[in-house]
Design an enzyme around this catalytic site. Structure first.
Site, PDB file in Angstrom:
ATOM      1  N   HIS A  39     -54.269  22.443 -29.517  1.00 53.07           N
ATOM      2  CA  HIS A  39     -55.496  23.231 -29.582  1.00 53.07           C
ATOM      3  C   HIS A  39     -56.195  22.826 -30.876  1.00 53.07           C
ATOM      4  CE1 HIS A  39     -57.799  27.117 -28.850  1.00 53.07           C
ATOM      5  NE2 HIS A  39     -58.179  26.760 -30.069  1.00 53.07           N
ATOM      6  N   LEU A  60     -61.950  30.214 -25.999  1.00 46.67           N
ATOM      7  CA  LEU A  60     -61.744  29.461 -27.231  1.00 46.67           C
ATOM      8  C   LEU A  60     -61.132  28.114 -26.883  1.00 46.67           C
ATOM      9  CD1 LEU A  60     -60.367  32.252 -29.598  1.00 46.67           C
ATOM     10  CD2 LEU A  60     -62.603  31.122 -29.732  1.00 46.67           C
ATOM     11  N   ASP A 105     -57.835  24.725 -18.340  1.00 49.12           N
ATOM     12  CA  ASP A 105     -57.605  25.822 -19.278  1.00 49.12           C
ATOM     13  C   ASP A 105     -57.892  27.168 -18.610  1.00 49.12           C
ATOM     14  OD1 ASP A 105     -56.877  27.106 -21.637  1.00 49.12           O
ATOM     15  OD2 ASP A 105     -58.862  26.905 -22.549  1.00 49.12           O
ATOM     16  N   HIS A 159     -56.966  36.964 -17.751  1.00 49.71           N
ATOM     17  CA  HIS A 159     -56.789  38.235 -18.469  1.00 49.71           C
ATOM     18  C   HIS A 159     -57.285  39.349 -17.556  1.00 49.71           C
ATOM     19  CE1 HIS A 159     -55.872  36.580 -22.476  1.00 49.71           C
ATOM     20  NE2 HIS A 159     -56.829  35.699 -22.263  1.00 49.71           N
ATOM     21  N   HIS A 162     -53.905  21.247 -18.057  1.00 49.91           N
ATOM     22  CA  HIS A 162     -53.921  22.366 -19.010  1.00 49.91           C
ATOM     23  C   HIS A 162     -54.123  23.654 -18.214  1.00 49.91           C
ATOM     24  CE1 HIS A 162     -55.594  24.165 -23.035  1.00 49.91           C
ATOM     25  NE2 HIS A 162     -54.854  25.039 -22.369  1.00 49.91           N
ATOM     26  N   ASN A 170     -47.641  29.852 -24.135  1.00 47.15           N
ATOM     27  CA  ASN A 170     -47.979  30.961 -25.039  1.00 47.15           C
ATOM     28  C   ASN A 170     -47.833  32.311 -24.352  1.00 47.15           C
ATOM     29  OD1 ASN A 170     -50.227  30.244 -23.434  1.00 47.15           O
ATOM     30  ND2 ASN A 170     -51.664  31.163 -24.884  1.00 47.15           N
ATOM     31  N   HIS A 214     -59.220  20.695 -24.198  1.00 43.91           N
ATOM     32  CA  HIS A 214     -60.494  21.411 -24.022  1.00 43.91           C
ATOM     33  C   HIS A 214     -61.547  21.014 -25.064  1.00 43.91           C
ATOM     34  CE1 HIS A 214     -58.453  23.923 -26.940  1.00 43.91           C
ATOM     35  NE2 HIS A 214     -57.799  24.635 -26.046  1.00 43.91           N
ATOM     36  N   LYS A 225     -46.493  21.913 -27.177  1.00 45.00           N
ATOM     37  CA  LYS A 225     -47.822  22.465 -27.448  1.00 45.00           C
ATOM     38  C   LYS A 225     -47.938  22.935 -28.883  1.00 45.00           C
ATOM     39  CE  LYS A 225     -51.982  23.955 -26.789  1.00 45.00           C
ATOM     40  NZ  LYS A 225     -52.547  24.646 -25.626  1.00 45.00           N
ATOM     41  N   ALA A 277     -60.025  36.101 -25.250  1.00 46.92           N
ATOM     42  CA  ALA A 277     -60.638  34.805 -24.965  1.00 46.92           C
ATOM     43  C   ALA A 277     -59.937  34.166 -23.778  1.00 46.92           C
ATOM     44  CB  ALA A 277     -60.538  33.902 -26.188  1.00 46.92           C
ATOM     45  N   HIS A 279     -52.848  27.962 -17.666  1.00 50.38           N
ATOM     46  CA  HIS A 279     -52.130  29.195 -18.005  1.00 50.38           C
ATOM     47  C   HIS A 279     -51.830  29.956 -16.720  1.00 50.38           C
ATOM     48  CE1 HIS A 279     -53.118  28.946 -22.371  1.00 50.38           C
ATOM     49  NE2 HIS A 279     -54.211  28.345 -21.914  1.00 50.38           N
ATOM     50  N   LEU A 280     -50.578  30.337 -16.545  1.00 47.82           N
ATOM     51  CA  LEU A 280     -50.178  31.098 -15.361  1.00 47.82           C
ATOM     52  C   LEU A 280     -49.701  32.511 -15.681  1.00 47.82           C
ATOM     53  CD1 LEU A 280     -48.261  28.395 -13.277  1.00 47.82           C
ATOM     54  CD2 LEU A 280     -50.562  29.299 -12.884  1.00 47.82           C
ATOM     55  N   ARG A 281     -49.518  32.815 -16.980  1.00 47.86           N
ATOM     56  CA  ARG A 281     -48.983  34.126 -17.384  1.00 47.86           C
ATOM     57  C   ARG A 281     -47.601  34.352 -16.773  1.00 47.86           C
ATOM     58  NH1 ARG A 281     -52.462  33.210 -21.182  1.00 47.86           N
ATOM     59  NH2 ARG A 281     -54.575  33.986 -20.845  1.00 47.86           N
TER      60      ARG A 281
END
Length: 351
Positions: free
Chosen positions: A136, A219, A247, A251, A13, A41, A174, A99, A263, A15-17
């Site tokens: 999620h 979150l 996760d 940011h 899980h 996302n 998560h 997802k 979050a 996130h790489l943006r």
């Protein structure tokens, strides 16, 4: 124990943006993990196979020179995702999951699912084509307390979903509560779960006591100490349906330190080291390899890693901030220390 060598772990899980920040983020994970399930996302969300394929190419291009890090891609589920898009995704060979975000549950989830029954055709196709549904697990209706949203989701949404789709492989991402741990343990073999380092090491006092700490806000939100202890017991138990998923969610510093802060906790620069710390606290370092390197691959039906990663007991200080495109980002434990460090890593020189 002064060194610890395990099969190279995977992150189930991540996130790489995108854009300018991608290269500033991906190398941290590439130094630690062989593969990672990449979240879809973005803005706009990756709702088509073509969009996912294009993002994968950008990730591959952003890897450090010589890196073999493999992004395992996911398709973003909406109320209107057609079964034929699921079939197209499965045919790529590089999309491994779909997802499910409840609409409004977290970052860039406004296009998510409003009613699971609207997705039954797509969910049936996910099972038919042997993909995994990553979800999620929180409800979003405003009358439910934020600390109860995971538990309510299990009863109201996940239990009926598993009953309706009896061949669907599901990862509850998560986990944050003892209730969720029990739900997974009592669930079918096709139900797995990821656990983050922050939920193993922190509780809601770390977010709220003595002042609000925006870089500890994620979150699902951090829960009680009893929940943290239950998660640590599950992670270190050797149960094969609990496995690693950071996760890690970057940011910019300005977006976190804001009147309405985002979050997400950025753990990628010290992810496997944090897990080692948690497992050592539980006296279970010998079980880290199963949790980090074996169980997730087994659940997804992928081969286990054949190369290794070595950690050494060498404390290092985390910087206050790191580059993030044209901004700065604050990693977890910024300005503090972690007792474990990566040994020399032949996969990449960008650790």
């Amino acid at each position: 124990m002064e060194t610890l060598t395990i099969a190279r772990p995977d992150d189930w899980h991540l996130h790489l943006r995108d854009g300018a920040a991608l290269a500033d983020v991906v190398h941290w994970s590439a130094a630690r993990f062989g593969r990672a399930i990449i979240m879809p996302n973005l803005t706009p969300p990756l709702t088509t196979t073509d969009a996912v394929a294009a993002y994968r190419e950008r990730i591959l291009a952003a890897r450090p020179a010589g890196s073999r890090f493999e992004p395992l891609m996911t398709l973003y589920l909406t109320d209107n995702t057609p079964a034929r898009e699921i079939e197209r995704a499965a045919a790529t060979g590089f999309i491994h999951a779909v997802k499910l975000y409840p609409a409004g549950a977290t970052t860039n989830s406004d296009s998510g699912v409003t009613d699971l029954r609207r997705c039954d055709e797509a969910l049936a196709a996910i099972a038919e084509h042997d993909l995994t549904l990553c979800l999620h697990g929180e409800v979003t209706h405003p009358e439910t307390d934020i600390f109860d949203r995971e538990a309510v989701f299990l009863d109201e949404r996940l239990a009926p979903l598993l009953d309706r789709h009896r061949h669907l492989r599901v990862v509850l991402e998560h986990l944050t509560t003892a209730t969720a741990v029990d739900f997974v343990r009592q669930g079918p073999e096709r139900l797995g779960a990821t656990i983050t380092p922050q939920h193993l090491l922190m509780n809601r006092n770390d977010l709220l006591a003595g002042g609000i700490r925006p870089h500890h806000y994620c979150l699902p939100i951090l829960k009680r100490e009893g929940d943290r202890a239950a998660l640590l017991e599950a992670a270190t138990s050797g149960h094969p349906r609990f496995f690693l998923g950071t996760d890690s969610a970057p940011h910019a510093q300005s977006a976190k330190e804001d009147a309405c802060g985002c979050a997400g906790i950025f753990t990628a620069p010290l992810a496997i080291e944090l897990y080692a710390e948690a497992f050592e606290q539980a006296g279970a370092l010998d079980r880290l390899e199963g949790f980090a390197s074996h169980f997730g691959a087994d659940f997804y039906g992928l081969p286990r890693a054949t190369d290794t990663l070595t950690l050494t007991r060498q404390a290092r200080r985390l910087p206050d901030t790191l580059p993030y495109g044209d901004a700065r980002i604050v990693p977890l434990r910024a300005g503090g220390t972690i007792d474990w460090s990566l040994a020399s890593d032949p996969q990449t020189e960008s650790a």
